[in-house]
Each structure stands twice: as C-alpha cells, then as structure tokens.
Design a protein around this motif. Structure first.
Motif, PDB file in Angstrom:
ATOM      1  N   ILE A  14       0.845  -1.201   0.000  1.00 13.49           N
ATOM      2  CA  ILE A  14       0.000   0.000   0.000  1.00 13.49           C
ATOM      3  C   ILE A  14       0.876   1.246   0.000  1.00 13.49           C
ATOM      4  O   ILE A  14       0.635   2.197  -0.733  1.00 13.49           O
ATOM      5  CB  ILE A  14      -0.962  -0.008   1.200  1.00 13.49           C
ATOM      6  CG1 ILE A  14      -2.024  -1.081   1.000  1.00 13.49           C
ATOM      7  CG2 ILE A  14      -1.624   1.348   1.375  1.00 13.49           C
ATOM      8  CD1 ILE A  14      -2.970  -1.237   2.174  1.00 13.49           C
ATOM      9  N   SER A  15       1.918   1.200   0.822  1.00  9.30           N
ATOM     10  CA  SER A  15       2.822   2.338   0.908  1.00  9.30           C
ATOM     11  C   SER A  15       3.491   2.608  -0.434  1.00  9.30           C
ATOM     12  O   SER A  15       3.612   3.754  -0.864  1.00  9.30           O
ATOM     13  CB  SER A  15       3.871   2.088   1.991  1.00  9.30           C
ATOM     14  OG  SER A  15       4.763   3.165   2.061  1.00  9.30           O
ATOM     15  N   SER A  16       3.903   1.558  -1.110  1.00 11.84           N
ATOM     16  CA  SER A  16       4.550   1.714  -2.415  1.00 11.84           C
ATOM     17  C   SER A  16       3.584   2.305  -3.431  1.00 11.84           C
ATOM     18  O   SER A  16       3.937   3.167  -4.230  1.00 11.84           O
ATOM     19  CB  SER A  16       5.065   0.377  -2.927  1.00 11.84           C
ATOM     20  OG  SER A  16       6.074  -0.106  -2.085  1.00 11.84           O
ATOM     21  N   GLU A  17       2.324   1.867  -3.379  1.00 13.09           N
ATOM     22  CA  GLU A  17       1.308   2.383  -4.292  1.00 13.09           C
ATOM     23  C   GLU A  17       1.054   3.868  -4.002  1.00 13.09           C
ATOM     24  O   GLU A  17       0.967   4.683  -4.918  1.00 13.09           O
ATOM     25  CB  GLU A  17       0.010   1.591  -4.136  1.00 13.09           C
ATOM     26  CG  GLU A  17      -1.079   2.002  -5.111  1.00 13.09           C
ATOM     27  CD  GLU A  17      -2.332   1.163  -4.929  1.00 13.09           C
ATOM     28  OE1 GLU A  17      -3.418   1.732  -5.091  1.00 13.09           O
ATOM     29  OE2 GLU A  17      -2.206  -0.036  -4.638  1.00 13.09           O
ATOM     30  N   GLN A  18       0.969   4.215  -2.729  1.00 16.13           N
ATOM     31  CA  GLN A  18       0.760   5.613  -2.357  1.00 16.13           C
ATOM     32  C   GLN A  18       1.955   6.469  -2.760  1.00 16.13           C
ATOM     33  O   GLN A  18       1.789   7.599  -3.219  1.00 16.13           O
ATOM     34  CB  GLN A  18       0.504   5.734  -0.855  1.00 16.13           C
ATOM     35  CG  GLN A  18      -0.853   5.216  -0.435  1.00 16.13           C
ATOM     36  CD  GLN A  18      -1.030   5.208   1.076  1.00 16.13           C
ATOM     37  OE1 GLN A  18      -0.064   5.229   1.828  1.00 16.13           O
ATOM     38  NE2 GLN A  18      -2.281   5.148   1.511  1.00 16.13           N
ATOM     39  N   ASP A  19       3.145   5.933  -2.590  1.00 15.95           N
ATOM     40  CA  ASP A  19       4.353   6.657  -2.995  1.00 15.95           C
ATOM     41  C   ASP A  19       4.347   6.929  -4.495  1.00 15.95           C
ATOM     42  O   ASP A  19       4.712   8.017  -4.938  1.00 15.95           O
ATOM     43  CB  ASP A  19       5.618   5.878  -2.610  1.00 15.95           C
ATOM     44  CG  ASP A  19       5.889   5.899  -1.114  1.00 15.95           C
ATOM     45  OD1 ASP A  19       5.274   6.729  -0.408  1.00 15.95           O
ATOM     46  OD2 ASP A  19       6.705   5.079  -0.661  1.00 15.95           O
ATOM     47  N   ALA A  20       3.916   5.934  -5.267  1.00 15.32           N
ATOM     48  CA  ALA A  20       3.861   6.098  -6.722  1.00 15.32           C
ATOM     49  C   ALA A  20       2.844   7.180  -7.087  1.00 15.32           C
ATOM     50  O   ALA A  20       3.102   8.016  -7.957  1.00 15.32           O
ATOM     51  CB  ALA A  20       3.510   4.786  -7.401  1.00 15.32           C
ATOM     52  N   GLN A  21       1.682   7.174  -6.426  1.00 16.10           N
ATOM     53  CA  GLN A  21       0.662   8.184  -6.693  1.00 16.10           C
ATOM     54  C   GLN A  21       1.164   9.579  -6.316  1.00 16.10           C
ATOM     55  O   GLN A  21       0.949  10.547  -7.048  1.00 16.10           O
ATOM     56  CB  GLN A  21      -0.626   7.866  -5.931  1.00 16.10           C
ATOM     57  CG  GLN A  21      -1.378   6.673  -6.468  1.00 16.10           C
ATOM     58  CD  GLN A  21      -2.567   6.294  -5.593  1.00 16.10           C
ATOM     59  OE1 GLN A  21      -2.728   6.810  -4.495  1.00 16.10           O
ATOM     60  NE2 GLN A  21      -3.390   5.383  -6.086  1.00 16.10           N
ATOM     61  N   SER A  23       4.268  10.564  -6.192  1.00 16.61           N
ATOM     62  CA  SER A  23       5.301  10.954  -7.153  1.00 16.61           C
ATOM     63  C   SER A  23       4.671  11.478  -8.437  1.00 16.61           C
ATOM     64  O   SER A  23       5.127  12.467  -9.018  1.00 16.61           O
ATOM     65  CB  SER A  23       6.215   9.776  -7.473  1.00 16.61           C
ATOM     66  OG  SER A  23       6.949   9.400  -6.330  1.00 16.61           O
ATOM     67  N   GLU A  24       3.595  10.821  -8.874  1.00 20.86           N
ATOM     68  CA  GLU A  24       2.892  11.264 -10.080  1.00 20.86           C
ATOM     69  C   GLU A  24       2.273  12.646  -9.859  1.00 20.86           C
ATOM     70  O   GLU A  24       2.363  13.525 -10.713  1.00 20.86           O
ATOM     71  CB  GLU A  24       1.805  10.254 -10.449  1.00 20.86           C
ATOM     72  CG  GLU A  24       1.096  10.562 -11.749  1.00 20.86           C
ATOM     73  CD  GLU A  24       0.058   9.503 -12.094  1.00 20.86           C
ATOM     74  OE1 GLU A  24      -0.993   9.883 -12.645  1.00 20.86           O
ATOM     75  OE2 GLU A  24       0.305   8.318 -11.812  1.00 20.86           O
ATOM     76  N   GLN A  25       1.667  12.842  -8.703  1.00 18.74           N
ATOM     77  CA  GLN A  25       1.082  14.151  -8.379  1.00 18.74           C
ATOM     78  C   GLN A  25       2.161  15.224  -8.291  1.00 18.74           C
ATOM     79  O   GLN A  25       1.960  16.357  -8.745  1.00 18.74           O
ATOM     80  CB  GLN A  25       0.288  14.077  -7.078  1.00 18.74           C
ATOM     81  CG  GLN A  25      -1.016  13.327  -7.201  1.00 18.74           C
ATOM     82  CD  GLN A  25      -1.739  13.192  -5.868  1.00 18.74           C
ATOM     83  OE1 GLN A  25      -1.176  13.449  -4.814  1.00 18.74           O
ATOM     84  NE2 GLN A  25      -2.998  12.774  -5.926  1.00 18.74           N
ATOM     85  N   ASP A  26       3.297  14.884  -7.711  1.00 17.12           N
ATOM     86  CA  ASP A  26       4.408  15.832  -7.627  1.00 17.12           C
ATOM     87  C   ASP A  26       4.873  16.250  -9.011  1.00 17.12           C
ATOM     88  O   ASP A  26       5.168  17.422  -9.257  1.00 17.12           O
ATOM     89  CB  ASP A  26       5.582  15.232  -6.841  1.00 17.12           C
ATOM     90  CG  ASP A  26       5.328  15.184  -5.348  1.00 17.12           C
ATOM     91  OD1 ASP A  26       4.368  15.843  -4.881  1.00 17.12           O
ATOM     92  OD2 ASP A  26       6.087  14.484  -4.649  1.00 17.12           O
ATOM     93  N   ALA A  27       4.939  15.284  -9.927  1.00 15.07           N
ATOM     94  CA  ALA A  27       5.359  15.595 -11.299  1.00 15.07           C
ATOM     95  C   ALA A  27       4.350  16.532 -11.967  1.00 15.07           C
ATOM     96  O   ALA A  27       4.729  17.488 -12.654  1.00 15.07           O
ATOM     97  CB  ALA A  27       5.508  14.309 -12.111  1.00 15.07           C
ATOM     98  N   GLN A  28       3.062  16.271 -11.750  1.00 13.90           N
ATOM     99  CA  GLN A  28       2.031  17.137 -12.318  1.00 13.90           C
ATOM    100  C   GLN A  28       2.111  18.540 -11.731  1.00 13.90           C
ATOM    101  O   GLN A  28       1.991  19.540 -12.447  1.00 13.90           O
ATOM    102  CB  GLN A  28       0.630  16.544 -12.073  1.00 13.90           C
ATOM    103  CG  GLN A  28       0.347  15.299 -12.876  1.00 13.90           C
ATOM    104  CD  GLN A  28      -0.969  14.639 -12.476  1.00 13.90           C
ATOM    105  OE1 GLN A  28      -1.592  15.012 -11.495  1.00 13.90           O
ATOM    106  NE2 GLN A  28      -1.389  13.635 -13.235  1.00 13.90           N
ATOM    107  N   CYS A  29       2.322  18.616 -10.426  1.00 15.43           N
ATOM    108  CA  CYS A  29       2.443  19.925  -9.773  1.00 15.43           C
ATOM    109  C   CYS A  29       3.671  20.682 -10.278  1.00 15.43           C
ATOM    110  O   CYS A  29       3.611  21.894 -10.480  1.00 15.43           O
ATOM    111  CB  CYS A  29       2.510  19.760  -8.253  1.00 15.43           C
ATOM    112  SG  CYS A  29       0.934  19.273  -7.516  1.00 15.43           S
ATOM    113  N   SER A  30       4.755  19.969 -10.477  1.00 18.81           N
ATOM    114  CA  SER A  30       5.965  20.608 -10.995  1.00 18.81           C
ATOM    115  C   SER A  30       5.725  21.177 -12.385  1.00 18.81           C
ATOM    116  O   SER A  30       6.174  22.276 -12.711  1.00 18.81           O
ATOM    117  CB  SER A  30       7.123  19.613 -11.040  1.00 18.81           C
ATOM    118  OG  SER A  30       7.488  19.231  -9.733  1.00 18.81           O
ATOM    119  N   GLU A  31       4.988  20.435 -13.202  1.00 16.90           N
ATOM    120  CA  GLU A  31       4.663  20.899 -14.546  1.00 16.90           C
ATOM    121  C   GLU A  31       3.775  22.142 -14.477  1.00 16.90           C
ATOM    122  O   GLU A  31       3.989  23.109 -15.197  1.00 16.90           O
ATOM    123  CB  GLU A  31       3.953  19.790 -15.327  1.00 16.90           C
ATOM    124  CG  GLU A  31       3.688  20.131 -16.775  1.00 16.90           C
ATOM    125  CD  GLU A  31       3.038  18.980 -17.526  1.00 16.90           C
ATOM    126  OE1 GLU A  31       2.179  19.251 -18.375  1.00 16.90           O
ATOM    127  OE2 GLU A  31       3.399  17.824 -17.257  1.00 16.90           O
TER     128      GLU A  31
END
Length: 76
Positions: A14-21, A23-31
C-alpha cells in the motif's frame, strides 16, 4: 492453494502504491508550477510594456494638463 500475506508486506504494498501516486502528483504539480512561472514571466513583460506606455502617455499629456490649469486659473 492460498498464500498468506503478512501485515507488513501488505502495508509495504500500500505504501509503495501511495508513494507512486504521490510521485505522479508531484510531477504534475511541478509541470503546473513551470507553466505558472512562464505565465508570470509573460505578465511581468506585459506590465513593463504598459509602464513604458504609461510613462510616454504621461510625458505627452503633462504639458497639456499644465496649460489647462494655467488657463483655468487665469480666467477665474
């Protein structure tokens, strides 16, 4: 055959899945931040152009305003 998953392994999954999500949100925010920075730079450029135009307009009409004031005070 049933496989038992330990609580620790389940939590890690679960933690790995949340980390992946995240990270994806962080990338979107950075963009989005990059886009906002670009827009801010464009707005700053436009503001500078408007300030220059305002200065030219003020320089052009200032003598006219002074003349109008002198005329008004002279005829009172």
């Amino acid at each position: 055959m049933r496989q038992d998953i330990s609580c620790h392994a389940f939590k890690l999954g679960i933690s790995s899945e949340q980390d992946a999500q995240c990270s994806e949100q962080d990338a979107q925010c950075s963009e989005q931040d990059a886009q906002c920075s670009e827009q801010n730079a464009q707005c700053s450029e436009q503001d500078a152009q408007c300030s220059e135009q305002d200065a030219r307009t003020t320089a052009r009409i200032s003598p006219l305003l002074t003349l109008r004031f002198k005329c008004r005070t002279a005829y009172r």
